[in-house]
Design a protein around this motif. Structure first.
Motif, PDB file in Angstrom:
ATOM      1  N   ARG A  13       1.046  -1.293  -0.176  1.00  0.00           N
ATOM      2  CA  ARG A  13      -0.116  -0.459   0.153  1.00  0.00           C
ATOM      3  C   ARG A  13       0.655   0.920  -0.412  1.00  0.00           C
ATOM      4  NH1 ARG A  13      -3.239   0.295   4.857  1.00  0.00           N
ATOM      5  NH2 ARG A  13      -1.755   0.860   6.224  1.00  0.00           N
ATOM      6  N   ALA A  25       2.015   1.424  -3.276  1.00  0.00           N
ATOM      7  CA  ALA A  25       1.295   2.078  -4.320  1.00  0.00           C
ATOM      8  C   ALA A  25       1.183   4.095  -4.346  1.00  0.00           C
ATOM      9  CB  ALA A  25      -0.002   1.251  -4.148  1.00  0.00           C
ATOM     10  N   LYS A  30       1.979   6.685  -6.627  1.00  0.00           N
ATOM     11  CA  LYS A  30       0.955   7.919  -6.928  1.00  0.00           C
ATOM     12  C   LYS A  30       1.495   9.338  -6.626  1.00  0.00           C
ATOM     13  CE  LYS A  30      -3.341   8.038  -4.401  1.00  0.00           C
ATOM     14  NZ  LYS A  30      -4.536   7.476  -3.725  1.00  0.00           N
TER      15      LYS A  30
END
Length: 120
Positions: A40, A43, A47
């Motif tokens: 997580r 990611a 981003k």
């Protein structure tokens, strides 16, 4: 996600309990939690980096439009054929019978000569 229902997760948990044993299961569960958190964080970092590199345009992008799961090759080909204005929707005909059945129908109609295996 991935088609996992509660029942499937429960079965996976029971199998893991039998394979790992009760003394090693908490350690592996902690490792799974750490892996999930790191995934997580990875990611979110990707981003954030994209947002940093694209600048203010990042918020203007329609991300659902770029989702590869929404592409249907049949729709893309149909739209490409219809874009030039010469093709119509009747140009794309669905196949309703197999190639074998089409061949047999043409043989019966006399459109094709029969295949002679003895002369070869």
């Amino acid at each position: 996600m991935f088609g996992l229902t509660f029942e499937k997760l429960l079965i996976i948990g029971v199998i893991a309990a039998f394979l790992l044993g009760p003394e090693r299961l908490p350690g592996y569960a902690a490792k799974l939690g750490q892996f999930t958190r790191s995934l997580r964080d990875f990611a979110n970092g990707a981003k954030d980096r994209m947002r940093e590199e694209m600048g203010p345009d990042f918020d203007d992008v329609d991300w659902k439009k770029l989702d590869p799961r929404q592409y249907d090759p049949r729709r893309i080909i149909r739209e490409a054929l219809l874009d030039d204005g010469t093709a119509t929707t009747t140009a794309i005909k669905p196949v309703t019978e197999s190639a074998y059945a089409q061949h047999q129908r043409k043989l019966q109609a006399g459109a094709l000569p029969p295949f002679d295996t003895e002369s070869t």
